[in-house]
Design a protein around this motif. Sequence first.
Motif, PDB file in Angstrom:
ATOM      1  N   ALA A  79      12.518   1.689  -2.125  1.00 16.57           N
ATOM      2  CA  ALA A  79      12.966   0.426  -1.990  1.00 16.57           C
ATOM      3  C   ALA A  79      12.650  -0.790  -2.897  1.00 16.57           C
ATOM      4  O   ALA A  79      13.498  -1.614  -3.261  1.00 16.57           O
ATOM      5  N   VAL A  80      11.516  -0.570  -3.518  1.00 12.21           N
ATOM      6  CA  VAL A  80      10.929  -1.355  -4.462  1.00 12.21           C
ATOM      7  C   VAL A  80      11.139  -0.893  -5.901  1.00 12.21           C
ATOM      8  O   VAL A  80      10.732  -1.483  -7.020  1.00 12.21           O
ATOM      9  N   GLY A  81      11.897   0.310  -5.987  1.00 11.10           N
ATOM     10  CA  GLY A  81      12.104   0.864  -7.213  1.00 11.10           C
ATOM     11  C   GLY A  81      11.377   1.659  -7.985  1.00 11.10           C
ATOM     12  O   GLY A  81      11.510   2.202  -9.004  1.00 11.10           O
ATOM     13  N   ILE A  82      10.384   2.314  -7.158  1.00 11.95           N
ATOM     14  CA  ILE A  82       9.311   3.235  -7.460  1.00 11.95           C
ATOM     15  C   ILE A  82      10.012   4.769  -7.044  1.00 11.95           C
ATOM     16  O   ILE A  82       9.916   5.051  -6.025  1.00 11.95           O
ATOM     17  N   GLY A  83      10.846   5.441  -8.054  1.00 11.11           N
ATOM     18  CA  GLY A  83      11.467   6.627  -7.871  1.00 11.11           C
ATOM     19  C   GLY A  83      10.277   7.831  -7.727  1.00 11.11           C
ATOM     20  O   GLY A  83       8.985   7.652  -8.102  1.00 11.11           O
ATOM     21  N   GLN A  84      11.026   8.941  -7.502  1.00  3.68           N
ATOM     22  CA  GLN A  84      10.133  10.156  -7.210  1.00  3.68           C
ATOM     23  C   GLN A  84       9.321  10.492  -8.656  1.00  3.68           C
ATOM     24  O   GLN A  84       8.310  11.087  -8.622  1.00  3.68           O
ATOM     25  N   ASP A  85      10.096  10.525  -9.681  1.00  8.34           N
ATOM     26  CA  ASP A  85       9.723  11.083 -10.964  1.00  8.34           C
ATOM     27  C   ASP A  85       8.428  10.039 -11.252  1.00  8.34           C
ATOM     28  O   ASP A  85       7.344  10.458 -11.808  1.00  8.34           O
ATOM     29  N   PHE A  86       8.638   8.823 -11.420  1.00  7.53           N
ATOM     30  CA  PHE A  86       7.695   7.790 -11.902  1.00  7.53           C
ATOM     31  C   PHE A  86       6.558   7.881 -10.872  1.00  7.53           C
ATOM     32  O   PHE A  86       5.337   8.005 -11.408  1.00  7.53           O
ATOM     33  N   TYR A  87       6.827   8.256  -9.314  1.00  6.51           N
ATOM     34  CA  TYR A  87       5.719   8.098  -8.517  1.00  6.51           C
ATOM     35  C   TYR A  87       4.800   9.511  -8.851  1.00  6.51           C
ATOM     36  O   TYR A  87       3.538   9.620  -9.048  1.00  6.51           O
ATOM     37  N   HIS A  88       5.528  10.455  -9.158  1.00  5.46           N
ATOM     38  CA  HIS A  88       4.903  11.928  -9.455  1.00  5.46           C
ATOM     39  C   HIS A  88       3.980  11.854 -10.645  1.00  5.46           C
ATOM     40  O   HIS A  88       2.695  12.430 -10.612  1.00  5.46           O
ATOM     41  N   VAL A  89       4.406  11.185 -11.745  1.00  6.61           N
ATOM     42  CA  VAL A  89       3.526  10.810 -12.906  1.00  6.61           C
ATOM     43  C   VAL A  89       2.211  10.160 -12.540  1.00  6.61           C
ATOM     44  O   VAL A  89       1.242  10.448 -12.968  1.00  6.61           O
ATOM     45  N   ILE A  90       2.631   9.071 -11.668  1.00  9.91           N
ATOM     46  CA  ILE A  90       1.482   8.227 -11.562  1.00  9.91           C
ATOM     47  C   ILE A  90       0.429   8.927 -10.678  1.00  9.91           C
ATOM     48  O   ILE A  90      -0.962   9.094 -11.173  1.00  9.91           O
ATOM     49  N   ALA A  91       1.023   9.338  -9.628  1.00  8.88           N
ATOM     50  CA  ALA A  91      -0.033  10.197  -8.697  1.00  8.88           C
ATOM     51  C   ALA A  91      -0.749  11.187  -9.090  1.00  8.88           C
ATOM     52  O   ALA A  91      -1.818  11.565  -8.832  1.00  8.88           O
ATOM     53  N   THR A  92      -0.129  12.063  -9.852  1.00  9.73           N
ATOM     54  CA  THR A  92      -0.475  13.261 -10.244  1.00  9.73           C
ATOM     55  C   THR A  92      -1.539  13.155 -11.448  1.00  9.73           C
ATOM     56  O   THR A  92      -2.630  13.629 -11.296  1.00  9.73           O
ATOM     57  N   TYR A  93      -0.989  12.465 -12.694  1.00 13.04           N
ATOM     58  CA  TYR A  93      -1.871  12.399 -13.634  1.00 13.04           C
ATOM     59  C   TYR A  93      -2.857  11.246 -13.712  1.00 13.04           C
ATOM     60  O   TYR A  93      -3.999  11.513 -14.041  1.00 13.04           O
ATOM     61  N   LEU A  94      -2.446  10.159 -13.389  1.00 11.16           N
ATOM     62  CA  LEU A  94      -3.677   9.247 -13.252  1.00 11.16           C
ATOM     63  C   LEU A  94      -4.452   9.463 -12.079  1.00 11.16           C
ATOM     64  O   LEU A  94      -5.625   9.227 -12.379  1.00 11.16           O
ATOM     65  N   GLY A  95      -4.038  10.091 -11.101  1.00  9.93           N
ATOM     66  CA  GLY A  95      -4.786  10.360 -10.027  1.00  9.93           C
ATOM     67  C   GLY A  95      -5.992  11.632 -10.400  1.00  9.93           C
ATOM     68  O   GLY A  95      -6.934  11.501 -10.019  1.00  9.93           O
ATOM     69  N   SER A  96      -5.542  12.399 -11.208  1.00  8.14           N
ATOM     70  CA  SER A  96      -6.332  13.366 -11.648  1.00  8.14           C
ATOM     71  C   SER A  96      -7.422  12.916 -12.708  1.00  8.14           C
ATOM     72  O   SER A  96      -8.425  13.299 -12.681  1.00  8.14           O
ATOM     73  N   LEU A  97      -7.084  11.833 -13.672  1.00  8.53           N
ATOM     74  CA  LEU A  97      -7.979  11.171 -14.349  1.00  8.53           C
ATOM     75  C   LEU A  97      -8.935  10.447 -13.387  1.00  8.53           C
ATOM     76  O   LEU A  97     -10.063  10.642 -13.889  1.00  8.53           O
ATOM     77  N   ALA A  98      -8.484   9.922 -12.489  1.00  8.23           N
ATOM     78  CA  ALA A  98      -9.330   9.164 -11.619  1.00  8.23           C
ATOM     79  C   ALA A  98     -10.456  10.362 -10.876  1.00  8.23           C
ATOM     80  O   ALA A  98     -11.600   9.927 -10.517  1.00  8.23           O
ATOM     81  N   GLY A  99      -9.938  11.265 -10.402  1.00  8.97           N
ATOM     82  CA  GLY A  99     -10.639  12.506  -9.826  1.00  8.97           C
ATOM     83  C   GLY A  99     -11.566  13.044 -10.910  1.00  8.97           C
ATOM     84  O   GLY A  99     -12.741  13.122 -10.469  1.00  8.97           O
ATOM     85  N   LEU A 100     -11.093  13.201 -11.992  1.00 10.99           N
ATOM     86  CA  LEU A 100     -12.111  13.850 -12.956  1.00 10.99           C
ATOM     87  C   LEU A 100     -13.385  12.747 -13.256  1.00 10.99           C
ATOM     88  O   LEU A 100     -14.603  13.584 -13.449  1.00 10.99           O
ATOM     89  N   MET A 101     -12.952  11.545 -13.269  1.00 17.80           N
ATOM     90  CA  MET A 101     -13.957  10.488 -13.565  1.00 17.80           C
ATOM     91  C   MET A 101     -14.969  10.643 -12.527  1.00 17.80           C
ATOM     92  O   MET A 101     -16.306  10.485 -12.884  1.00 17.80           O
TER      93      MET A 101
END
Length: 260
Positions: A79-101
Amino acid sequence: MSAAATIAWVVFPYVAMAVFVVGLFWRYRYDKFGWTTRSSELYEHALLRLGSPMFHFGILFVALGHFMGLLIPKSWTEAVGIGQDFYHVIATYLGSLAGLMTIVGLAILIYRRRKTGPVFLATTRTDKVMYVLLGMPILLGMWATVQNQILAGGHGYDYRETISPWLRSLFALQPQPELMTDVPYQFKLHIVAAFLLFLVWPFTRLVHAFSAPVQYSTRPLVVYRSRGGPSRGTRAPRRGWEPVAPPRERRRRSPTSTEL
């Protein structure tokens, strides 16, 4: 639903959350002096300065990512404009970076605790169990992300259609264990390990996560006084041991440290 599924996705989570809340209250009420990290900064600080910020900042970003992905409905983000593609990139790759850290920081802290003699001697059995139970959900979460999100390609597994509403149903006291039926087993292991960590959390040094030094800047100053005046012994002090200047009061705040 089978009895095993009900125990795994209804009974066990509620037991873990109940022990978590009641255990924290009990620990704070009856063990305030034990509500600490038992700082070992005086024994070694080089590795601590490297590993502690990596772990704490990493786990903070991981927690924020879980909050957004699990507790905020998918319809709200769209509803605030965060589509599935953008969310997938943020959650997967930034989340993986945070997990690796987080994993690297935790590995440094464990290495420091094992290789630094005084720090290792101050490590209790509870600490060792805590490190194992802390590392398990982090490693399993990374495994689930890589296996089902990165290697799977596309949008990966959409856990916001199953895991997220299941978790919210627990908080709403209307559990829906059937949502977990087709969840990949890597995510299931990650969830069980996470609730197991919450189960033991109140009885470990992890309680310091709920302690913020908000009173540090307003608490009274600590006064340090040097031992002045004449010598109390029977012998006269030798030259070189006399005070070189009149005793002065030094006013400063006592240091604090946060570690794992």
